[in-house]
Design an enzyme around this catalytic site. Structure first.
Site, PDB file in Angstrom:
ATOM      1  N   ASP A   9       0.864  -1.168   0.000  1.00  0.00           N
ATOM      2  CA  ASP A   9       0.000   0.000   0.000  1.00  0.00           C
ATOM      3  C   ASP A   9       0.911   1.232   0.000  1.00  0.00           C
ATOM      4  OD1 ASP A   9      -2.388   1.607   0.472  1.00  0.00           O
ATOM      5  OD2 ASP A   9      -1.655   1.786   2.531  1.00  0.00           O
ATOM      6  N   ASP A  11      -0.174   5.203   0.982  1.00  0.00           N
ATOM      7  CA  ASP A  11      -0.421   6.118   2.099  1.00  0.00           C
ATOM      8  C   ASP A  11      -0.532   5.361   3.416  1.00  0.00           C
ATOM      9  OD1 ASP A  11      -1.525   8.998   0.798  1.00  0.00           O
ATOM     10  OD2 ASP A  11      -1.744   7.240  -0.487  1.00  0.00           O
ATOM     11  N   ASP A 167      -1.338  -0.826   6.009  1.00  0.00           N
ATOM     12  CA  ASP A 167      -1.536  -0.295   7.358  1.00  0.00           C
ATOM     13  C   ASP A 167      -2.988  -0.297   7.822  1.00  0.00           C
ATOM     14  OD1 ASP A 167      -2.030   1.905   5.412  1.00  0.00           O
ATOM     15  OD2 ASP A 167      -2.472   3.023   7.240  1.00  0.00           O
TER      16      ASP A 167
END
Length: 215
Positions: A9, A11, A167
């Site tokens: 991922d 961001d 995250d």
């Protein structure tokens, strides 16, 4: 190595973009007379694409035409400011370099608009990724696994040899839906309880810990 490729991922995983995301949200809201949002609020709103970020940031539901207009205002603002304060998280640049030197294939898959993903990766991680894809027409956003499967096909690698790193709950669901091993990271936009609730297979607290796990 246990895995031959890693899909990241963007961001909250590779880059700390929260300040720029929040600034663009608040400039958009302020220009239209809406109240601003805090960093912590924006942190919770991200993960499911830009349109959902704008929608969640509004204090109440608005007509579709109004949401469309605000969405366009936000996109124009963010494209002008997406690298004002955005930086890689500590240790990430070194991690990626080490993985690449060890022969691991690297990819980025994000729900961020594709043009933004390209600009950020070119600026902060030049030449590091085999592919870096954002939200594109005709491709469902994560946690739908379609983009993951397209990436694996483009890299000509089977899912058993790939690990997915993110995250948020969206990322862990994406890995699960795509049949990939999942690693959650704690330096991003969600805390441990979220990753544990989604049954992330492993959780890391630092880039150094992630490197040891991957290698």
């Amino acid at each position: 190595m246990k895995w031959e490729a890693a899909v990241f991922d963007l961001d909250g995983t590779l880059i700390n973009s929260l300040a720029d995301l929040a600034s663009s949200v608040n400039r958009t809201l302020s220009a239209e007379g809406y109240p601003p949002r805090t960093l912590d609020e924006v942190r919770q709103f991200v993960g499911n694409g830009v349109r959902r970020l704008v929608e969640r940031s509004l204090p109440h539901e608005v007509p579709l035409e109004e949401l469309d207009r605000l969405f366009e205002l936000y996109k124009r603002d963010y494209q002008q400011h997406l690298l004002d304060e955005t930086v890689p998280y500590p240790g990430i640049a070194g991690l990626l370099l080490t993985l690449k030197q060890r022969g691991m294939r690297l990819a980025v898959l994000s729900n961020k608009p594709h043009a933004s993903v390209q600009r950020i990766c070119d600026a902060l991680f030049p030449g590091m990724f085999d592919l870096a894809w954002g939200d594109r027409p005709g491709v469902p956003r994560k946690p739908d696994p379609t983009a993951v499967w397209m990436a694996l096909e483009a890299m000509d690698i089977s899912r058993e040899k790939v690990v997915y790193i993110g995250d948020s709950e969206t990322d862990i669901r994406t890995a699960k839906n795509a049949g990939l091993h999942s690693i959650g990271v704690l330096w991003g936009f969600r805390d441990r309880s979220v990753l544990e609730a989604e049954q992330a297979q492993e959780i890391c607290e630092s880039a150094e810990e992630l490197e040891r796990l991957l290698l």
